[in-house]
Design an enzyme around this catalytic site. Structure first.
Site, PDB file in Angstrom:
ATOM      1  N   LYS A   1      -1.140  -6.306  -8.273  1.00  0.00           N
ATOM      2  CA  LYS A   1      -1.502  -7.632  -7.742  1.00  0.00           C
ATOM      3  C   LYS A   1      -2.954  -7.940  -8.091  1.00  0.00           C
ATOM      4  O   LYS A   1      -3.287  -9.055  -8.451  1.00  0.00           O
ATOM      5  CB  LYS A   1      -1.308  -7.701  -6.225  1.00  0.00           C
ATOM      6  CG  LYS A   1      -1.622  -9.108  -5.709  1.00  0.00           C
ATOM      7  CD  LYS A   1      -1.227  -9.294  -4.283  1.00  0.00           C
ATOM      8  CE  LYS A   1      -2.232  -8.702  -3.330  1.00  0.00           C
ATOM      9  NZ  LYS A   1      -3.523  -9.442  -3.295  1.00  0.00           N
TER      10      LYS A   1
ATOM     11  N   HIS B   1       0.840  -1.206   0.000  1.00  0.00           N
ATOM     12  CA  HIS B   1       0.000   0.000   0.000  1.00  0.00           C
ATOM     13  C   HIS B   1       0.871   1.250   0.000  1.00  0.00           C
ATOM     14  O   HIS B   1       0.590   2.219  -0.688  1.00  0.00           O
ATOM     15  CB  HIS B   1      -0.887   0.046   1.261  1.00  0.00           C
ATOM     16  CG  HIS B   1      -1.882  -1.068   1.347  1.00  0.00           C
ATOM     17  ND1 HIS B   1      -1.837  -2.039   2.318  1.00  0.00           N
ATOM     18  CD2 HIS B   1      -2.963  -1.358   0.590  1.00  0.00           C
ATOM     19  CE1 HIS B   1      -2.841  -2.875   2.169  1.00  0.00           C
ATOM     20  NE2 HIS B   1      -3.541  -2.488   1.120  1.00  0.00           N
TER      21      HIS B   1
ATOM     22  N   GLY C   1      -2.915  -1.385  -7.225  1.00  0.00           N
ATOM     23  CA  GLY C   1      -1.788  -2.319  -7.302  1.00  0.00           C
ATOM     24  C   GLY C   1      -1.994  -3.345  -8.412  1.00  0.00           C
ATOM     25  O   GLY C   1      -3.107  -3.847  -8.618  1.00  0.00           O
TER      26      GLY C   1
END
Ligand code: PAF
Length: 280
Positions: free
Chosen positions: A150, A37, A148
């Site tokens: 991900k 983060h 992100g």
């Protein structure tokens, strides 16, 4: 650093910063912050944001009925300290009742990119994500929002939503941050037992090897998928999905002709982890 709990106060603060000439960045999170983060905060700064807002909101509408909403990890004091350390201007930290009126009946849905992968495994998940992110954009009024890689599918879905609904927000996607052994950082890693934690890096090891084989000339998606599936199963994981899809459209690729993403969701114990690599 300000802690802002209402939409009205957040909008007023954002307008004031804008009047002062600030460029506003938003990092939307569900809290229990980690270095992944915080790397999104850094990415906001690289994009020229002078004021960065981190939103912390465990969004109930993106969890399915049998998912982990109730046990999702929370530690606001720690999150606050981490944000201060990164010179975040404000944390937007609303209650559920502030974000959703009891009779709320308006939803934002993206209807193509959100269908496969996590959309197929977690019905309703992306409707919750796009709805809350639209609300966060309207509350924080950012110039830039960083997500992100991900959550590769989430980033594509949000970029599409922002384009389709004309949100004046630049969507930036920042690289995955990993532990030393390759496990992608995730708030959900906290759920893993010691044994599961030791086994979980198998996901990235297998994806990395698949990426190497692709770079060496392998173009048959099924061959790469079978290899990754066997590797994860051998480490004790239970595969939810492993797919190779177009990086831009998320159309499935059987012969990998262009830029693709190999995306995985797998359970270690009860914990569902996701990860991906780009096959360029
Ligand atoms: O990626 C997340 O943490 C969440 O899906 C998001 C974007 C903050 C929306 O709740």
């Amino acid at each position: 650093m300000k802690i802002i709990r209402t939409v009205a106060e957040m909008q007023a603060q954002a307008r004031q910063w804008r009047r002062e000439g600030a460029t506003l960045g938003l990092v939307p999170t569900m809290g229990f912050l980690h270095e992944g983060h915080l790397s999104l905060v850094d990415a906001c700064r690289r994009e020229g944001c002078s004021q960065v807002v981190v939103s912390i909101f465990v969004n109930p509408t993106q969890f399915g009925p049998n998912e982990d909403l109730d046990r999702y990890p929370r530690d606001f004091a720690r999150d606050e300290a981490l944000c201060r350390g990164r010179e975040v201007a404000a944390i937007f930290y609303p209650e559920v009742a502030e974000m959703y009126a009891p009779d709320a009946s308006t939803w934002v849905t993206e209807e193509t990119l959100s269908r496969p992968l996590c959309g197929a495994s977690r019905p309703g998940h992306f409707r919750g994500v796009t709805t809350v992110v639209a609300k966060l954009f309207n509350a924080v009024l950012p110039d830039v929002a960083v997500f992100g890689q991900k959550d590769a599918q989430q980033s594509l879905v949000i970029r599409r939503m922002a384009r389709d609904l004309h949100f004046p927000v630049k969507i930036v996607v920042a690289p995955i941050v990993r532990e030393a052994d390759g496990l992608a950082l995730s708030s959900r890693n906290k759920y893993l037992s010691a044994t599961e934690r030791a086994a979980a890096p198998a996901i990235f090891r297998a994806l990395s090897e698949a990426r190497r084989r692709h770079a060496a000339g392998e173009r048959v998606a099924d061959t790469l998928v079978s290899f990754v599936a066997e590797s994860i199963a051998a480490a004790g994981g239970r595969v939810d999905y492993i797919e190779v899809r177009s990086q831009t459209t998320l159309e499935p690729c059987s012969d990998i002709a262009g830029p693709a993403v190999m995306a995985v969701a797998a359970f270690f114990g009860r914990t569902r982890l996701i990860d991906n690599v780009l096959l360029d």
